[in-house]
Design an enzyme around this catalytic site. Structure first.
Site, PDB file in Angstrom:
ATOM      1  N   HIS A 174     -22.170-107.708 -68.646  1.00 33.72           N
ATOM      2  CA  HIS A 174     -21.515-108.911 -68.124  1.00 33.72           C
ATOM      3  C   HIS A 174     -20.023-108.978 -68.416  1.00 33.72           C
ATOM      4  O   HIS A 174     -19.343-109.899 -67.978  1.00 33.72           O
ATOM      5  CB  HIS A 174     -22.191-110.168 -68.670  1.00 33.72           C
ATOM      6  CG  HIS A 174     -21.831-110.461 -70.096  1.00 33.72           C
ATOM      7  ND1 HIS A 174     -22.422-109.822 -71.142  1.00 33.72           N
ATOM      8  CD2 HIS A 174     -20.905-111.299 -70.632  1.00 33.72           C
ATOM      9  CE1 HIS A 174     -21.889-110.268 -72.272  1.00 33.72           C
ATOM     10  NE2 HIS A 174     -20.965-111.154 -71.995  1.00 33.72           N
TER      11      HIS A 174
HETATM   12  C1  UD1 Z   1     -19.277-116.151 -71.558  1.00 37.84           C
HETATM   13  C2  UD1 Z   1     -18.383-115.853 -72.761  1.00 37.84           C
HETATM   14  C3  UD1 Z   1     -18.741-114.501 -73.357  1.00 37.84           C
HETATM   15  C4  UD1 Z   1     -20.221-114.404 -73.678  1.00 37.84           C
HETATM   16  C5  UD1 Z   1     -21.013-114.730 -72.417  1.00 37.84           C
HETATM   17  C6  UD1 Z   1     -22.507-114.672 -72.650  1.00 37.84           C
HETATM   18  C7  UD1 Z   1     -16.072-116.719 -72.757  1.00 37.84           C
HETATM   19  C8  UD1 Z   1     -14.657-116.328 -72.609  1.00 37.84           C
HETATM   20  N1  UD1 Z   1     -16.972-115.801 -72.392  1.00 37.84           N
HETATM   21  O1  UD1 Z   1     -18.960-115.212 -70.536  1.00 37.84           O
HETATM   22  O2  UD1 Z   1     -18.014-114.318 -74.551  1.00 37.84           O
HETATM   23  O3  UD1 Z   1     -20.527-113.090 -74.107  1.00 37.84           O
HETATM   24  O4  UD1 Z   1     -20.639-116.048 -71.962  1.00 37.84           O
HETATM   25  O5  UD1 Z   1     -23.210-114.895 -71.489  1.00 37.84           O
HETATM   26  O6  UD1 Z   1     -16.352-117.823 -73.175  1.00 37.84           O
HETATM   27  N2  UD1 Z   1     -22.384-118.751 -64.300  1.00 37.84           N
HETATM   28  C9  UD1 Z   1     -23.494-119.230 -63.621  1.00 37.84           C
HETATM   29  N3  UD1 Z   1     -24.420-119.914 -64.345  1.00 37.84           N
HETATM   30  C10 UD1 Z   1     -24.284-120.160 -65.679  1.00 37.84           C
HETATM   31  C11 UD1 Z   1     -23.154-119.655 -66.354  1.00 37.84           C
HETATM   32  C12 UD1 Z   1     -22.215-118.951 -65.639  1.00 37.84           C
HETATM   33  O7  UD1 Z   1     -23.654-119.023 -62.426  1.00 37.84           O
HETATM   34  O8  UD1 Z   1     -25.162-120.813 -66.267  1.00 37.84           O
HETATM   35  C13 UD1 Z   1     -21.358-118.002 -63.524  1.00 37.84           C
HETATM   36  C14 UD1 Z   1     -20.050-118.790 -63.524  1.00 37.84           C
HETATM   37  O9  UD1 Z   1     -19.977-119.629 -62.434  1.00 37.84           O
HETATM   38  C15 UD1 Z   1     -19.007-117.709 -63.519  1.00 37.84           C
HETATM   39  C16 UD1 Z   1     -19.676-116.534 -64.196  1.00 37.84           C
HETATM   40  O10 UD1 Z   1     -21.070-116.806 -64.229  1.00 37.84           O
HETATM   41  O11 UD1 Z   1     -18.696-117.325 -62.195  1.00 37.84           O
HETATM   42  C17 UD1 Z   1     -19.122-116.308 -65.598  1.00 37.84           C
HETATM   43  O12 UD1 Z   1     -19.384-117.425 -66.449  1.00 37.84           O
HETATM   44  P1  UD1 Z   1     -18.405-117.822 -67.662  1.00 37.84           P
HETATM   45  O13 UD1 Z   1     -19.022-118.913 -68.441  1.00 37.84           O
HETATM   46  O14 UD1 Z   1     -17.043-118.042 -67.161  1.00 37.84           O
HETATM   47  O15 UD1 Z   1     -18.297-116.541 -68.574  1.00 37.84           O
HETATM   48  P2  UD1 Z   1     -19.370-115.455 -69.015  1.00 37.84           P
HETATM   49  O16 UD1 Z   1     -19.069-114.227 -68.258  1.00 37.84           O
HETATM   50  O17 UD1 Z   1     -20.776-115.998 -68.970  1.00 37.84           O
END
Ligand code: UD1
Length: 351
Positions: free
Chosen positions: A207
Site C-alpha cells: 500500500h
Molecule cells: C495510511 C497511513 C500509513 C499506514 C496506512 C495503513 C498516513 C500518512 N498514512 O495510509 O502510514 O501504513 O494508513 O493502512 O497516515 N481509503 C478508502 N477507505 C478507507 C481508507 C482509505 O477507500 O477506509 C482510500 C482513500 O480514499 C485514499 C486511499 O485509500 O484514496 C489512501 O488512504 P489514506 O488514509 O490517505 O492513506 P493510506 O494509504 O491508507
C-alpha cells in the site's frame, strides 16, 4: 479522575490502542476516551478492528476522511482542537505510530498545552520522502513522553536532543495485541476459506505510495509474483485497488481478497510459508512469529526486524532471488506482550 485520550485514525492504530485500552480500563482513576479521527472509514479498514479487538465505539469521532496530506492533517488539527476546547481537556493525550493523525493531534494538543505521550516513538527510516517519516520526526520533536519499542529508537531520540528522562523503552505494543488475541487466531484456519493449505501459500500486502501509485511499478511487481511457485493471497488496500484494476492480466497464482480483520489476517500470516509486504507493522508481527518476511522497500524504520528478526529488505529486481533464502530470526528484547502493563505503571506515576 484523570482523562486520557487514545488517538486512532488508520488501521494499524486500532491494533496499537487496543492492549492499552484494555490494560488502562481496569484502573478506576482513569477515564479513557477513544478519539477516532476518521482517516480510515470503510468497515473493513476500521470497524472490523473494533469488533475483533473488543473495543467500544469511539467516544469521539472527528469524521475527517480522505484528502491530501495537508487537507487530512489540517482538518484533524481543527477538529481535535475543537474537541479539546469544547469538552473537558484531557490530562494526557496518547498518540501512536506515524500516521497523519499522530502529527496533527500532537501539534494541536501541544499548542493548547496538553501533555502528549508518543507510543512507538523514535523509529526512523531516514527517508524523508515517506510521509510517515515526517510525521514521526515532527511528533517526536514536541512530545512530552516517548515510549519506544526498541533500543535503536532510544538512540535516535537521544541524538535528536530528547532528554533521557523523557524516554521509556516499553517494548512493542503490536506484540501485546497478538498475545491478547493469540487463542482466537490459533483457532481460526482462515486459509481453508480460500482453498489454501498450511505453509503452502504466500501472503502479499502492498500500500506504500512508492509501490502502488505508479501503474508501471505495480505491473512489474505483478510480473515477479507470476513467477512464484506458490499461490499468493493478496488482501488489497483501497489505495492499491485503484491501480490494480487497471492491470489487464493479473497472475494466475494471485488470489485477490478484501482487506481482512485482525484475527483473519493474523491467521493467514501465521500459517503462511512467507510474507511479501511493504507494511511497517507486518515486519514486526512476522519477526515475532518467526515467519520469513520480504519487505519491498529500500529502508525500514524498524531495523531490528532485519538485524534480529526474520525480515529482509528486497527490491522488485532481487525479490525472486531473495525468497530462496528465507530466515527465521529471533524475538527482540521486550517484545513479550507486557508493553501495555509497563505503560500503565508509567502513567500511574505521572498522572
Ligand atoms: C495510511 C497511513 C500509513 C499506514 C496506512 C495503513 C498516513 C500518512 N498514512 O495510509 O502510514 O501504513 O494508513 O493502512 O497516515 N481509503 C478508502 N477507505 C478507507 C481508507 C482509505 O477507500 O477506509 C482510500 C482513500 O480514499 C485514499 C486511499 O485509500 O484514496 C489512501 O488512504 P489514506 O488514509 O490517505 O492513506 P493510506 O494509504 O491508507
Amino acid at each position: 479522575m484523570k482523562t486520557i485520550h487514545l488517538i486512532c485514525a488508520a488501521r494499524p492504530n486500532f491494533m496499537k490502542i487496543a492492549p492499552l485500552y484494555h490494560a488502562l480500563k481496569k484502573e478506576s482513576r482513569f477515564k479513557l476516551e477513544i478519539v477516532h479521527t476518521g482517516q480510515h472509514y470503510d468497515y473493513q479498514m476500521s470497524q472490523a478492528f473494533f469488533d475483533d479487538l473488543n473495543l467500544p465505539l469511539p467516544h469521539h469521532h472527528l469524521g475527517v476522511g480522505s484528502g491530501t496530506h495537508a487537507e487530512q492533517t489540517a482538518q484533524t488539527m481543527i477538529a481535535y482542537e475543537k474537541l479539546c476546547l469544547e469538552k473537558r481537556k484531557p490530562d494526557l493525550v496518547v498518540v501512536v505510530g506515524d500516521v497523519n493523525a499522530t502529527l496533527a493531534c500532537t501539534i494541536a494538543a501541544k499548542k493548547i498545552h496538553l501533555q502528549v505521550a508518543h507510543l512507538e516513538a523514535g523509529l526512523r527510516s531516514f527517508d524523508r520522502t515517506m510521509p510517515e517519516e515526517v510525521n514521526r520526526i515532527v511528533a517526536d520533536s514536541i512530545s512530552d513522553y516517548y515510549w519506544t519499542p526498541s533500543e535503536d529508537a532510544n538512540e535516535n531520540l537521544l541524538k535528536e536532543g530528547v532528554r533521557p528522562e523523557q524516554i521509556s523503552f516499553v517494548g512493542n505494543i503490536m506484540i501485546d495485541t497478538y498475545c491478547m488475541m493469540q487463542n482466537k487466531i490459533e483457532q481460526k484456519e482462515t486459509y481453508h476459506q480460500f482453498g489454501l493449505s498450511r505453509q503452502n501459500y504466500v501472503v502479499l500486502t502492498l500500500h506504500r505510495p512508492a509501490n502502488v501509485d505508479s501503474l508501471d511499478r505495480l505491473e512489474l511487481t505483478m510480473e515477479k509474483i507470476r513467477q512464484i511457485d506458490l499461490p499468493v493471497i493478496f488482501p488489497v488496500h483501497p489505495r492499491t485497488k485503484k491501480n490494480l484494476e487497471q492491470i489487464e492480466q493479473l497472475p494466475k497464482n494471485l488470489k485477490i481478497i478484501d482487506p481482512q480483520g485482525y484475527i483473519d489476517f493474523m491467521s493467514l500470516v501465521s500459517n503462511a510459508a512467507y510474507v511479501i509486504s511493504d507494511s511497517g507493522g507486518i515486519q514486526e508481527e512476522t519477526t515475532y512469529l518467526g515467519i520469513p518476511c520480504f519487505t519491498l522497500r529500500d529502508t525500514t524504520e524498524r531495523p531490528i526486524t532485519v538485524t534480529v528478526g526474520s525480515n529482509q529488505l528486497v527490491s522488485v529486481d532481487n525479490l525472486l532471488d531473495r525468497i530462496q533464502y528465507p530466515k527465521k530470526g529471533e524475538i527482540p528484547p521486550l517484545w513479550d506482550g507486557k508493553t501495555a502493563e509497563r505503560i500503565k505503571i508509567l502513567i500511574r506515576d505521572r498522572l
